[in-house]
Design a protein around this motif. Structure first.
Motif, short mmCIF file in Angstrom:
data_model
loop_
_atom_site.label_atom_id
_atom_site.label_comp_id
_atom_site.label_asym_id
_atom_site.label_seq_id
_atom_site.Cartn_x
_atom_site.Cartn_y
_atom_site.Cartn_z
N GLY A 197 16.57 100.98 11.06
CA GLY A 197 16.58 100.48 9.78
C GLY A 197 17.27 101.84 8.87
N LEU A 198 16.56 102.45 8.53
CA LEU A 198 16.22 104.38 8.41
C LEU A 198 17.81 104.79 8.42
CD1 LEU A 198 12.66 105.27 8.50
CD2 LEU A 198 14.18 105.10 6.59
N MET A 199 18.23 104.64 10.02
CA MET A 199 19.14 105.30 10.01
C MET A 199 20.13 104.98 9.35
SD MET A 199 20.89 106.36 13.83
CE MET A 199 21.01 104.27 14.98
N GLU A 200 20.40 103.42 9.62
CA GLU A 200 21.84 102.83 8.88
C GLU A 200 21.92 102.85 8.09
OE1 GLU A 200 23.98 99.58 9.79
OE2 GLU A 200 23.28 101.81 11.15
N ARG A 242 25.67 99.51 12.35
CA ARG A 242 27.63 99.66 11.58
C ARG A 242 27.45 100.93 11.49
NH1 ARG A 242 29.22 96.92 5.89
NH2 ARG A 242 29.48 94.62 7.57
N SER A 243 27.25 101.61 12.05
CA SER A 243 26.81 103.63 12.20
C SER A 243 27.27 103.35 13.52
CB SER A 243 25.41 103.76 11.47
OG SER A 243 25.05 103.47 12.85
N LYS A 278 25.33 110.85 15.51
CA LYS A 278 24.57 110.79 16.66
C LYS A 278 23.02 110.79 16.00
CE LYS A 278 27.21 114.28 15.65
NZ LYS A 278 28.29 114.45 14.14
N LEU A 279 22.88 110.36 17.46
CA LEU A 279 21.32 109.96 17.54
C LEU A 279 20.92 110.62 18.79
CD1 LEU A 279 18.34 108.74 16.78
CD2 LEU A 279 18.96 106.60 18.90
N VAL A 283 14.82 113.68 11.00
CA VAL A 283 13.92 113.56 11.87
C VAL A 283 13.15 112.17 12.40
CG1 VAL A 283 12.08 114.93 13.55
CG2 VAL A 283 13.75 116.03 12.71
N LEU A 284 12.63 111.84 13.30
CA LEU A 284 12.49 110.39 13.20
C LEU A 284 11.69 109.92 14.07
CD1 LEU A 284 15.20 107.72 13.33
CD2 LEU A 284 13.72 108.13 11.07
#
Length: 245
Positions: free
Chosen positions: A66-69, A111-112, A138-139, A180-181
């Motif tokens: 969710g944070l990434m999105e 969606r990302s 990018k992840l 950073v996660l």
């Protein structure tokens, strides 16, 4: 002094697509608000570091997704996310969670559409093309050991890469939108991790843990303890088993 920048409609959309539990939605909201407070209101330099203290079993992987999105969907989107794991088991699980088509994948609601880059593929032409494309999310999924040292497991990420024209580590350090996660954040609060974060100079560091040390109390942006998770019936009540001898 600036104003808080928070997109409640974006959060609602992300929450719906990922079917987020309320505490996970609240965690993302808190991180977004504290991040905006740091940069937009107080005008402080980066990085901003905070912790989500959430009970095991509530769904921290969904918080990270969710944070990434959310940050990939803002008006000035972040396109580079680094998921740090304390070891290979959690790293491999995280790769599965974000790999499209895997049976454990949760990417259907993303969606990302992040390209997953790992220790096994970061030097390939496909990864290079993704890293050079500012429109692609990018992840990067790595163990913390693969980045904190230039020897052993971290040798490859610190060696010169012909495609990049620099080391992979240096490439990460030059990104101006790195998020950073840090999964199981309590596992690596030593000087090596601190040096790595300082040298990478990310925009945002979010630690995920159910057991933050007392020294990190001031970093906690959101807390959802085990007692609350039990009361809300999101996890089972733990049982203690003992022997008389």
């Amino acid at each position: 002094m600036g104003e808080l920048q928070f997109d409640k409609n974006l959060l609602a959309e992300v929450s719906h697509r990922l079917d987020l539990r309320d505490p996970n939605r609240q965690a993302i909201r808190s991180v977004a608000l504290f991040t905006s407070q740091h940069y937009d209101v107080e005008g402080k330099p980066g990085p901003y570091e905070c912790i989500v203290d959430s009970a095991t079993g509530v769904g921290k992987t969904y918080v990270m997704a969710g944070l990434m999105e959310y940050f990939a969907g803002t008006e000035t989107p972040a396109r580079n996310f680094l998921l740090l794991a304390p070891g290979r088991t959690i790293r491999n699980k995280s790769i599965q969670n974000f790999t499209r088509g895997h049976r454990k994948s949760l990417t259907e609601g993303l969606r990302s559409r992040p390209v997953v880059i790992t220790a096994d593929n970061f030097s390939t032409d496909t990864s290079y093309e993704a890293m050079m494309n500012p429109a692609i999310t990018k992840l990067f999924v790595f163990t913390v050991h693969a980045l904190t040292s230039a020897t052993g497991e971290g040798r490859a990420t610190h060696d010169f890469d012909e495609n990049l024209g620099m080391s992979f580590y240096e490439h990460l350090a030059r990104l101006d939108d790195l998020v950073v996660l840090a999964d199981e954040h309590h596992c690596y609060r030593g000087p090596g991790f601190s040096r790595t974060i300082e040298r990478l100079n990310p925009e945002l560091v979010v630690g995920m843990t159910a057991t933050p040390p007392a020294s990190d109390e001031g970093l906690i942006a959101y807390r959802y303890p085990l007692a609350a998770a039990i009361a809300d019936r999101l996890v089972k009540t733990p049982l203690l088993v003992a022997r008389r001898d």
